[in-house]
Structures are given as C-alpha cells and as structure tokens.
Design a protein around this motif. Structure first.
Motif, short mmCIF file in Angstrom:
data_model
loop_
_atom_site.label_atom_id
_atom_site.label_comp_id
_atom_site.label_asym_id
_atom_site.label_seq_id
_atom_site.Cartn_x
_atom_site.Cartn_y
_atom_site.Cartn_z
N GLY A 1 7.38 -7.36 6.27
CA GLY A 1 8.09 -6.24 5.68
C GLY A 1 7.07 -5.20 5.33
N GLN A 2 7.48 -3.97 5.23
CA GLN A 2 6.54 -2.98 4.74
C GLN A 2 7.08 -2.43 3.44
N PHE A 3 6.25 -2.52 2.43
CA PHE A 3 6.68 -2.09 1.10
C PHE A 3 5.64 -1.13 0.58
N GLU A 4 5.74 0.13 1.00
CA GLU A 4 4.70 1.01 0.50
C GLU A 4 5.21 1.75 -0.73
N ARG A 5 4.25 2.21 -1.46
CA ARG A 5 4.55 2.86 -2.73
C ARG A 5 3.75 4.15 -2.76
N THR A 6 4.41 5.23 -2.94
CA THR A 6 3.71 6.51 -2.96
C THR A 6 3.96 7.19 -4.30
N LEU A 7 2.89 7.73 -4.84
CA LEU A 7 2.98 8.41 -6.13
C LEU A 7 2.25 9.74 -6.02
N ILE A 8 2.97 10.80 -6.27
CA ILE A 8 2.36 12.13 -6.19
C ILE A 8 2.56 12.84 -7.53
N VAL A 9 1.47 13.28 -8.10
CA VAL A 9 1.55 13.97 -9.38
C VAL A 9 0.93 15.35 -9.23
N CYS A 10 1.71 16.36 -9.55
CA CYS A 10 1.21 17.73 -9.54
C CYS A 10 1.15 18.21 -10.98
N ASP B 1 0.83 -1.20 0.00
CA ASP B 1 0.00 0.00 0.00
C ASP B 1 0.86 1.23 0.00
N GLY B 2 0.26 2.36 0.25
CA GLY B 2 0.94 3.63 0.14
C GLY B 2 -0.08 4.64 -0.29
N SER B 3 0.37 5.83 -0.62
CA SER B 3 -0.58 6.89 -0.93
C SER B 3 -0.47 7.31 -2.39
N PHE B 4 -1.58 7.82 -2.87
CA PHE B 4 -1.61 8.38 -4.21
C PHE B 4 -2.20 9.78 -4.13
N VAL B 5 -1.52 10.71 -4.77
CA VAL B 5 -2.02 12.08 -4.78
C VAL B 5 -1.99 12.59 -6.21
N TYR B 6 -3.09 13.18 -6.62
CA TYR B 6 -3.09 13.88 -7.91
C TYR B 6 -3.71 15.26 -7.70
N VAL B 7 -2.93 16.29 -7.99
CA VAL B 7 -3.44 17.65 -7.89
C VAL B 7 -3.60 18.18 -9.31
N PRO B 8 -4.84 18.49 -9.69
CA PRO B 8 -5.06 18.89 -11.08
C PRO B 8 -4.52 20.27 -11.42
N GLU B 9 -4.48 20.54 -12.69
CA GLU B 9 -3.93 21.78 -13.22
C GLU B 9 -4.45 23.01 -12.47
#
Lengths: 480, 250
Positions: A217-226, A189-197
């Motif tokens: 184990g903890q294997f998080e995945r974070t993706l942030i898109v601005c 798991d992890g977080s996802f963020v998308y901030v639009p234009e």
C-alpha cells in the motif's frame, strides 16, 4: 455516431504500467502494533512519533470503513497488505543524485520526469516518492537560500521535529476518518514544506509518487505550512504499474496557511485504473484538507483525476481566517470500469470568507462518477460567499454521473450559488467538427478539452500541457 | 462533380427523399428551393454524412466516388463543406483552434506539412477582414454567444479558409439582416470559380438576388419537381409553390 460505436472507444492503454525490476526491502503483509513499531524504527523516528502513530492505530481499530460514498468495491483485507517497501539500495539514503540507483532514475525518465534536466529546465524542485521511501529531493540548496524547507516527511520528523509536531494532525486529526486514521498509523513517506514568513517560494515544488512493489500500500503524508505572507505552488503527480490485484493508496495531505499566505496545490493523478473489465487498479482513498488559519489567507486546490480504479477524495478548505479564500478546481475523467466519488468541502467559519468550486466530470465506458460537495456556512461567517459550478459530460450511454451538493447555511447574510449541468457529448458538436475534416478522436479531444478549460487554466503551465495530453490518452478510443 | 441518383432517404421510419436526382458540375451554382418539409435540408445532411438518415436506395457520387461509403471527415477531406443553418456552440474551444485543426487535417490528408503559424495567421486575417469580422472572433469559443449573423459569417469564413470543391449552404440567409446578408453574399460570390460548385438550400428568393444561381430546383415531396434557370426563382417568388405542386401532380 451510434452509441455502441462509442463504446468501442473504451480501448485505452495505460502507458505508465511498467514495473521496475529493483530489489526491494518489503515487510510481510499484515498490520499490528509491531508493524507500526517496525516502520517507525526503520524511519529512525523519535518516541513521540511512534506514540502518535499508535494512538492513531488504536482509534482506527474502533472505526468502520465509510459506506456513504457512491462506490462499489469488495471489502479490503488490511492484513493482506504490506505496509513498508523500500528499494533495497535506498537503505543508506543517497546523498546526491549520483548515488541514486540508475534503475530508479530510469523509472522516472519513463514517467517523463528526468529529475535533473526537466526539473532544472522547468525550475521545479522535485521530491520523488517510490513505494515507501522518498528518493531524492532536488534543488535543496537553492531553496535553503530562500529559507524554504522542502524534504521528505521522514527527514522532517528527524530534522525539524518542532515544526512537524506543531502542525502534523492539526488539520486532519488522527481519528478524522477511517482512512486518515490508517494513514496516521502507518504512513511511510511524503513531503514536507515550510515557507517562512514573507517568503515567496522561488520555484514550484513538485512530488511524484509511484507505487512499484506488488501487494504494497502507499500511505504518504504531506504537510505544507505557509507562514505569514508566504506563498508556494506545489505540484503532485502519481502513477503506478499495471497489476492484476488492487493496490491501496491512502494518503493524507494537510495544508496550513497563516495570515496573508497563499498555497496553490495542483495534482495530476494517474494511478493505474485497472483493465477494461475492472481487474486491478489502485484504490485511492485520500484525505486532503487545507486550513486557512490566518486572515486573508488563500488555498487553492486544482486536481486532474484520470486514474485509479476507485477514487474517494474531497480536497477541502477550512476558511477560518477573516476574508480567507478557498478554491477547488477539478477535472475527473473515468473510463472502463472506474468509479470516482470526488468533490470538496468548503467550511466557512470566518467573516467575509469566499469560496469557488468548479468541477468538471467526464464519464466514458462503463464508469461511474459522483461529485459530492459540501458548502457549510457557520454562524460567525458573516457575508460569506460561495459559487459552485458542476458540469458533467457523458460519453456513450453506459456510464453515469451524479451530483450530490450539500449546503448547510448558518448565516443569513451568506450568498451561495450553485449551477449544475449534465450533458452527453454533443453529437451535433462531433458532427460539426467532423464535417470540417477533423477526425472523430481529435474532435472528442477538442470538445473535452474545451469543456475542461476553466480548470486547466488554473494549472501551472507545464502541468496544463501534461493534463491535456493525459486526458487524450485516457479517452483514447472512448468514441469510435 | 456531384451526382445524386434516385436517392431515397428515411428518417425515423418515414420517407423524406423519394427518388431525388441532381447533377452539379464544377463552376455551377445551384439553388435548391421548396416549401418547408420538402426535404431540402435532408439532402445536404445526407451528402455531409450526418447520422440518423437512412439511405434505402439510390446513390451519391462525388467526383465518381461513392460518397455514402465514406466517413464524415473523409467527405470533408475530399472537398465537401457544409455551412450550417444552426452552427453548434463548442464551449472552451477557440474559433482559431478549430479553423487551424480543420485546415491542417486537410493538408495532412493531401500529404502536405501542417501550415506554419505566421502563414496561417496571415491567411485568416485576410479572410476575416473580407468578412468584416473583428480579430477577437478568433479568440472566442466556437459560435458561443455569437449572434445569428455572426454565426453565419463564421461559416463563410471557414469556407474561405478551407476552400472546398463543393460548398453546401443550408439556409445561410435565415436570421440575417440586410447588411449581414450582403457581407455573407459577397463571401459566397468570392468563392465562385470554374472549379468549384455551390449548392444553396434556401427558402427565399431574396438570397438569390445577391447570389445569382445558374440552376434553380424546386423540391416538392422528396423529389425535384421542376428545374430551371435563375428566372424560375422569380416565378416562385411571384407565384409561390402551389402551381409547381399542381403541375407535378398533373
């Protein structure tokens, strides 16, 4: 003060070392394609995601663990780790906070993150990841009004597959390095963020990670898109219970900033560091990378690293866009037998790109730490500028600090400055404070906090207070 | 208030103080003079509790208590304050923060509440203007980038805020121009009262024109070779230290 007295100060209590007694749904240790299929299935993922994971796994099998870091630890048995653990009652994902297991909420209270009150007070939206599952995301509605997507990555894969597919692995490819490949195969798991234009995210976003179950184990995945002209400030906090065995944490964080976008990513990492003799503690192998893809975009990493038995972490910036800006502000504190090899990479690709690196390392006890930084200026990066400052502070005489600055300059118009200092915590400074009636411990805290000030002032307010308090706890008894 | 009895101190194996005796009573201002290397600064360092000084025999009593058994901060909290010749820089720590922490440490040790912020600011601002210091001093890091004169004024400012029972000043006049000297001297003179003692270590007579001592001691080779009133300082200025050396050798 004699240095052996200083050594006595290496008594510390890890206040987040409690274990929450919750029934969890954990797969038996071991890793093969079936484990990955199991995780993917548990998460209800589409076929492409499973394929992506398996590709990563196959690459990982051909890779070897990196050995260049200034770290010393026994080989990790990847078959002895459980790759999925979820609190049992979370099986049917809660729809609101009221449905969250009260024991889980209690854990977050203990961590000082009461999800409702504190988040509301601070105006911080929190995504809390407990072992492998994202528990709850607060403030979803308010964010939705602004058009901001903030959810767990698992949810994003189901709900926003196009966005995820477009950006996942675009900054840190599956086969980037050994730990990133492992993460790509088994991330839970992890977080996802998308901030639009054009949107400035109306509140700070925050994720708290906690490893609770044993042998996981903890294997998080974070993706942030601005997107273009968007802005976001994201905070990440980490803790783990006190356990005698080592636990593995191998995360990947990807940031994408398009034209004129600004991402500020702040971390307070307080994973369990192991006891004084080096027993137990988290192995923290993390790949964090930001891509300033658009012109005039900016990515700023601020980290306060006080935990983990081993830290291997280099939040980096790919400065592709013209006039894009990368920043790295870091405080790393090690005590006891902790080892940290941390730093950053600033890759100047576009014209007029600028980067700043401020790294403050504090070593106490028998700990050892290294700053490792790369500043690379590509042939097209005309007039690129970098300023690097690395300062190390030693407490006692059994610890070590090392600086490994690398520079690869491929354009003669670039300006690259590097300053480095290593000092022992000044006996004269301590004497000065003490002769004013200030206790030795308060004096150490005062001096160390002063030393870190350049970095702390980059942190969002409530995090800065937390970081300062954490630093004081970490160094409790480090001089005595 | 302060009694130093037959004090022997070695530093790195060599004996610096060789049986020093000194009594300082409340209300008195003492000047400790002497040639370089006589051990003047060693005495104030030992009283304040600095590391690296080994007391091989003798005792130091402060208000009847054995000072040598006390921690550095305990001595400060008991009312001893050392003004440094070379105050150290502490990057990133605001001057006002140090002042407040020091004052509150004292208050807490006395069983009082910490000082409320407005009251503290009022107190500090008064003393600041008395020392002809700008308000920006408070926001600057402790001694960082301060000129020699600013550092010394800052030491006196701390004394004015912390109000010690025994103020020790180590070569407070070194590196001061005449205007700064006057301000510093005024600050020190304002500290004089019937309950407080001041011990000044100085090389030169010129400080003593501004702060007139009750007693003057000449420290030669680890011992007090001669003591007298303020006129002794004038004699030293006129004749140097040689004659005291000869007299004490005789």
């Amino acid at each position: 003060m004699a240095s052996q007295e200083m050594e006595e100060l290496v008594q510390r209590e890890y206040t987040q070392g409690f274990v929450t007694d919750i029934e969890s749904d954990t797969v038996p240790p071991g890793l093969d394609e079936n484990t990955i299929a199991f995780i993917s299935n548990k998460k209800g993922e589409p076929e492409w995601m499973l394929e992506w994971r398996l590709e990563a796994y196959r690459q990982w099998l051909t890779m070897t663990t990196p050995s260049w870091a200034h770290l010393d630890y026994p080989p990790i048995d990847y078959q002895a780790i459980s790759y999925y653990s979820a609190p049992k009652k979370q099986e049917d994902k809660p729809q609101s906070l009221d449905e969250v297991d009260p024991k889980l909420l209690e854990t977050y209270e203990k961590l000082g993150i009461p999800l409702h009150e504190r988040a509301a007070l601070a105006g911080v939206a929190v995504d809390a990841v407990f072992d492998s599952v994202s528990v709850t995301t607060t403030f979803k509605e308010k964010l939705a009004e602004a058009g901001v997507i903030f959810c767990s990555i698992s949810e994003a894969i189901r709900e926003y597959p196009e966005l995820v597919r477009q950006y996942l692995g675009s900054v840190v490819p599956q086969g980037d390095n050994y730990f990133a490949a492992l993460n790509s195969a088994v991330f839970t798991d992890g977080s996802f963020v998308y901030v639009p234009e054009g949107v400035e995210c109306p509140m700070e976003l925050s994720t708290y990670f906690r490893i609770n179950a044993a042998n996981t184990g903890q294997f998080e995945r974070t993706l942030i898109v601005c997107d273009k002209r968007a802005q976001v400030s994201y905070l990440e906090g980490c803790t783990a219970p006190q356990r005698d065995e080592n636990q593995l944490h191998a995360a990947v964080v990807e940031l994408v900033a398009l034209e004129d976008a600004y991402i500020k990513y702040s971390t307070v990492q307080n994973w369990y560091p192991g006891d004084e003799d080096g027993k137990g503690g988290i192995y923290n192998f993390v790949t964090k990378r930001g891509d300033c893809r658009g012109d005039r975009s900016k990515i700023s990493w601020t980290q306060v690293e006080t935990g983990s038995a081993i830290t291997w972490k280099y939040p980096s910036c790919m400065l592709r866009g013209k006039d894009s800006v990368g920043e790295f502000y870091s405080v790393a504190v090690t005590n006891g037998r902790q080892q940290a090899d941390t730093g950053t990479k600033m890759i100047h690709i576009g014209e007029g790109t600028r980067s700043t690196i401020i790294s403050k390392g504090i070593a106490a006890g028998r700990s050892d730490q290294a700053y490792r930084g790369l500043v690379k200026v590509g042939p097209r990066a005309k007039n690129a500028r970098n300023f690097t400052q690395c300062d190390s502070l030693l407490i006692g005489d059994r610890c070590g600090a090392h600086t490994f600055p690398y520079q690869e300059i491929g354009n003669s118009s670039a300006t690259v400055e590097h300053e480095a200092t290593t000092s022992k915590i000044g006996e004269d400074q301590l004497f000065y404070c003490q002769s004013r009636g200030i206790s030795e411990e308060d004096a150490v805290n005062m001096i160390v906090n002063g030393f870190c000030k350049d970095v702390f002032q980059e942190l969002p307010m409530e995090f800065a207070v937390e970081a300062e308090a954490l630093l004081n706890v970490t160094l409790e008894g480090a001089v005595g | 208030m302060l009694e130093v009895k037959d004090l022997h101190v070695t530093v790195d194996g060599s004996e610096i103080l060789k049986g020093l005796n000194l009594t300082v009573n409340p209300g008195e201002v003492h000047a400790l003079m002497g040639p370089n290397g006589a051990g003047k600064s060693t005495l104030s360092a030992v009283i304040a509790g600095k590391d690296g000084y080994e007391v091989t025999s003798g005792e130091v009593l402060f208000e009847g208590k054995n000072l040598l058994e006390m921690e550095i901060e305990e001595r400060a909290l008991a009312g001893i304050l050392l003004g440094f010749q070379y105050p150290v820089e502490i990057p990133g720590v605001k001057n006002i923060y140090l002042l407040k922490a020091a004052l509150n440490a004292q208050r807490v040790a006395r069983g009082e509440e910490e000082i409320p912020a407005p009251e503290f600011m009022k107190l500090v601002r008064e003393q600041l203007s008395f020392m002809k210091m700008d308000g920006s001093f408070l926001q600057r890091a402790v001694n960082e980038g301060f000129s020699g004169g600013e550092k010394k004024r800052n030491e006196i400012l701390q004394m004015l805020v912390l109000q010690p029972k025994l103020a020790m000043l180590d070569e407070i006049d070194s590196g001061l121009d005449i205007d700064a000297m006057k301000v510093v001297a005024e600050g020190i003179n304002s500290l004089r009262n019937a309950d407080r003692a001041i011990l000044m270590v100085t090389h030169y007579q010129r400080l003593l024109e501004h702060i007139v001592p009750d007693r003057v001691h000449v420290l030669v080779d680890g011992r007090i070779a001669k003591s007298g009133g303020k006129e002794l300082a004038h004699e030293l200025e006129a004749r140097g230290y040689e004659w005291v050396l000869e007299e004490s050798a005789a």
